[in-house]
Design a protein around this motif. Sequence first.
Motif, mmCIF file in Angstrom:
data_model
loop_
_atom_site.group_PDB
_atom_site.id
_atom_site.type_symbol
_atom_site.label_atom_id
_atom_site.label_comp_id
_atom_site.label_asym_id
_atom_site.label_seq_id
_atom_site.Cartn_x
_atom_site.Cartn_y
_atom_site.Cartn_z
ATOM 1 N N GLY A 287 45.777 16.961 36.393
ATOM 2 C CA GLY A 287 44.439 16.963 37.118
ATOM 3 C C GLY A 287 44.607 15.752 37.951
ATOM 4 O O GLY A 287 45.721 15.808 38.702
ATOM 5 N N GLY A 288 43.731 14.546 38.206
ATOM 6 C CA GLY A 288 43.951 13.628 39.058
ATOM 7 C C GLY A 288 42.564 13.884 40.081
ATOM 8 O O GLY A 288 42.536 13.136 40.946
ATOM 9 N N ASN A 289 41.833 14.701 39.855
ATOM 10 C CA ASN A 289 40.729 15.102 40.789
ATOM 11 C C ASN A 289 39.764 13.605 41.393
ATOM 12 O O ASN A 289 39.357 13.197 40.245
ATOM 13 C CB ASN A 289 39.671 16.048 40.318
ATOM 14 N N CYS A 290 39.739 13.461 42.534
ATOM 15 C CA CYS A 290 38.691 12.386 43.011
ATOM 16 C C CYS A 290 37.794 12.640 43.667
ATOM 17 O O CYS A 290 36.990 12.228 44.519
ATOM 18 C CB CYS A 290 39.768 11.132 43.602
ATOM 19 N N PHE A 291 37.476 14.185 43.702
ATOM 20 C CA PHE A 291 36.252 14.789 43.932
ATOM 21 C C PHE A 291 35.953 14.575 45.572
ATOM 22 O O PHE A 291 34.724 14.241 45.740
ATOM 23 C CB PHE A 291 34.954 14.276 43.085
ATOM 24 N N ASN A 292 36.794 14.435 46.339
ATOM 25 C CA ASN A 292 36.601 14.248 47.886
ATOM 26 C C ASN A 292 35.965 12.812 48.203
ATOM 27 O O ASN A 292 35.224 12.698 48.943
ATOM 28 C CB ASN A 292 35.855 15.348 48.331
ATOM 29 N N THR A 293 35.961 12.124 47.272
ATOM 30 C CA THR A 293 35.190 10.729 47.089
ATOM 31 C C THR A 293 36.096 9.493 47.649
ATOM 32 O O THR A 293 35.803 8.506 48.180
ATOM 33 C CB THR A 293 34.373 10.647 45.842
ATOM 34 N N LEU A 294 37.410 9.411 46.655
ATOM 35 C CA LEU A 294 38.189 8.433 46.938
ATOM 36 C C LEU A 294 39.626 8.898 47.485
ATOM 37 O O LEU A 294 39.917 10.047 46.859
ATOM 38 C CB LEU A 294 38.196 7.601 45.655
ATOM 39 N N ALA A 295 40.038 8.265 48.412
ATOM 40 C CA ALA A 295 41.258 8.798 48.794
ATOM 41 C C ALA A 295 42.487 8.085 48.080
ATOM 42 O O ALA A 295 42.369 6.805 47.622
ATOM 43 C CB ALA A 295 41.605 8.539 50.402
ATOM 44 N N GLY A 296 43.585 8.785 47.782
ATOM 45 C CA GLY A 296 44.796 8.157 47.051
ATOM 46 C C GLY A 296 45.539 7.565 47.851
ATOM 47 O O GLY A 296 45.332 7.180 49.133
ATOM 48 N N LYS A 297 46.658 6.910 47.375
ATOM 49 C CA LYS A 297 47.748 6.277 48.359
ATOM 50 C C LYS A 297 47.962 6.962 49.685
ATOM 51 O O LYS A 297 48.118 8.167 49.614
ATOM 52 C CB LYS A 297 48.939 6.049 47.565
ATOM 53 N N ASN A 298 47.801 6.366 50.599
ATOM 54 C CA ASN A 298 48.547 6.922 51.813
ATOM 55 C C ASN A 298 47.563 8.068 52.471
ATOM 56 O O ASN A 298 47.763 9.203 52.903
ATOM 57 C CB ASN A 298 49.772 7.474 51.999
ATOM 58 N N PHE A 299 46.147 8.066 52.128
ATOM 59 C CA PHE A 299 45.120 8.864 52.190
ATOM 60 C C PHE A 299 45.173 10.157 51.679
ATOM 61 O O PHE A 299 44.533 11.126 52.251
ATOM 62 C CB PHE A 299 44.980 8.777 53.735
ATOM 63 N N ALA A 300 45.827 10.287 50.773
ATOM 64 C CA ALA A 300 46.199 11.588 49.939
ATOM 65 C C ALA A 300 44.761 12.062 49.206
ATOM 66 O O ALA A 300 44.032 11.260 48.922
ATOM 67 C CB ALA A 300 46.946 11.423 48.916
ATOM 68 N N ASN A 301 44.653 13.404 49.315
ATOM 69 C CA ASN A 301 43.597 13.844 48.594
ATOM 70 C C ASN A 301 43.768 14.572 47.230
ATOM 71 O O ASN A 301 44.391 15.279 47.233
ATOM 72 C CB ASN A 301 42.830 14.959 49.474
ATOM 73 N N TYR A 302 43.419 13.780 46.233
ATOM 74 C CA TYR A 302 43.937 14.169 44.908
ATOM 75 C C TYR A 302 42.955 15.212 44.368
ATOM 76 O O TYR A 302 41.540 15.112 44.403
ATOM 77 C CB TYR A 302 43.888 13.072 44.035
ATOM 78 N N GLY A 303 43.520 16.383 43.998
ATOM 79 C CA GLY A 303 42.433 17.656 43.469
ATOM 80 C C GLY A 303 42.755 17.790 42.037
ATOM 81 O O GLY A 303 43.754 16.970 41.425
ATOM 82 N N GLU A 304 42.515 18.981 41.601
ATOM 83 C CA GLU A 304 42.738 19.442 40.197
ATOM 84 C C GLU A 304 44.068 19.604 39.613
ATOM 85 O O GLU A 304 44.237 19.506 38.410
ATOM 86 C CB GLU A 304 41.765 20.430 39.609
ATOM 87 N N THR A 305 45.080 19.797 40.361
ATOM 88 C CA THR A 305 46.572 19.865 39.994
ATOM 89 C C THR A 305 47.314 18.939 41.054
ATOM 90 O O THR A 305 48.744 19.072 41.033
ATOM 91 C CB THR A 305 46.635 21.304 40.594
ATOM 92 N N SER A 306 46.946 17.712 41.102
ATOM 93 C CA SER A 306 47.553 16.680 41.855
ATOM 94 C C SER A 306 48.801 15.890 40.942
ATOM 95 O O SER A 306 49.612 15.470 41.488
ATOM 96 C CB SER A 306 46.876 15.779 42.551
ATOM 97 N N GLY A 307 48.453 16.057 39.478
ATOM 98 C CA GLY A 307 49.521 15.277 38.843
ATOM 99 C C GLY A 307 49.411 15.737 37.398
ATOM 100 O O GLY A 307 48.501 16.493 37.028
ATOM 101 N N ILE A 308 50.245 15.437 36.406
ATOM 102 C CA ILE A 308 50.314 16.044 35.232
ATOM 103 C C ILE A 308 50.706 14.667 34.351
ATOM 104 O O ILE A 308 51.622 13.722 34.586
ATOM 105 C CB ILE A 308 51.532 16.963 34.861
#
Length: 349
Positions: A287-308
């Motif tokens: 997961g890792g989903n931030c629902f297009n609300t918060l940007a991750g580091k370096n403006f990364a867009n975290y979705g449902e398969t961004s990390g384990i």
Amino acid sequence: MKNYISQFKSEIITSSFGLLADGREVFKHKISNANGYELNVSSYGAAITNLLIPISDSEKIDVVLGFDSAADYENSFSLPNAPYLGAAVGLYAGRIDQASFELNGKIVQLDQNHGPHQLHGGFKNLSNQIWNFDSEKSNEQQLVFNIVTKLNSANYNAEVSVTVSYVLTDDNAVKVRFTATPDQPTAINLTQHSYFNLDGDGRSVLSQKLKVFSESYLETKPDGIPTGKIVPTINTALNFTEVQNCPRSIDNTFTLAQPLAAVLYSPSTKIKLTVFTNQPAVHIYVGGNCFNTLAGKNFANYGETSGICFETQNYPDAPNQKHFPNSIIQAHETYFHESIFQFKTNKTE
């Protein structure tokens, strides 16, 4: 001429990580090892924010998800499903059925922060508090944080002193050690909640290879609460005893019979992560989903398969399942949890 990395002199580098909504300042602390690995931990949630791994003399990969400021970590707890990026989790990691358990003939009724249940310690949990950075015990190889929960915090029936240390070794491992001591008997189950992505921030983990050293998992109800049954993984979608691609969706607890828990490998970066623990289970979550609300580091867009996540821990809902491993820590006894995240690259093979 000697390699410049071997001449590296490590020290703790502390910097401001910004302000929370109430004006309190949060700090981030960085250590490095002799091979150029860099580990950053925030005092907010004692969260691992960055873990940089050299894959060549000129390139490092940040293998954990995170945010660029303490404010974003704080705001992430307002998302529809808080991701707990990199955080120390507790007082009870995972779910507790109906947010309650019986202890010494009395019902302990906890916060219900996950429908009628409790998840990861309730509304006010270890992940959304500022921890004390222990400068006396910290050094160029380890960062140590501690916190004391108040009586009835998240409705837990004890005051608990918790410490977590992050050790970065010269053989490229991150050792996570938790201790916790309550002043009254209570349920304790801590974990480290980093989302790993061995290809780097913002990419999908679906092409990375996963092996889990477990032959059984906890059966759960649709709401994620264990039924109490321990089920063989053979002939199920949760059989990772042979290497497979990371699954698109997984949120399951695997039982462990030995310290070796799991291996993750990236064919792209050639980084290999091996997970060891003294805990009886590892909960694996993609997961890792931030629902297009918060940007991750370096403006990364975290979705449902961004990390384990490899949430090494006791079984979820163990306080209510008598045949699960004991989760009640007696007054003035000390809970101890150690997990090791060992990395190898082409540079270290």
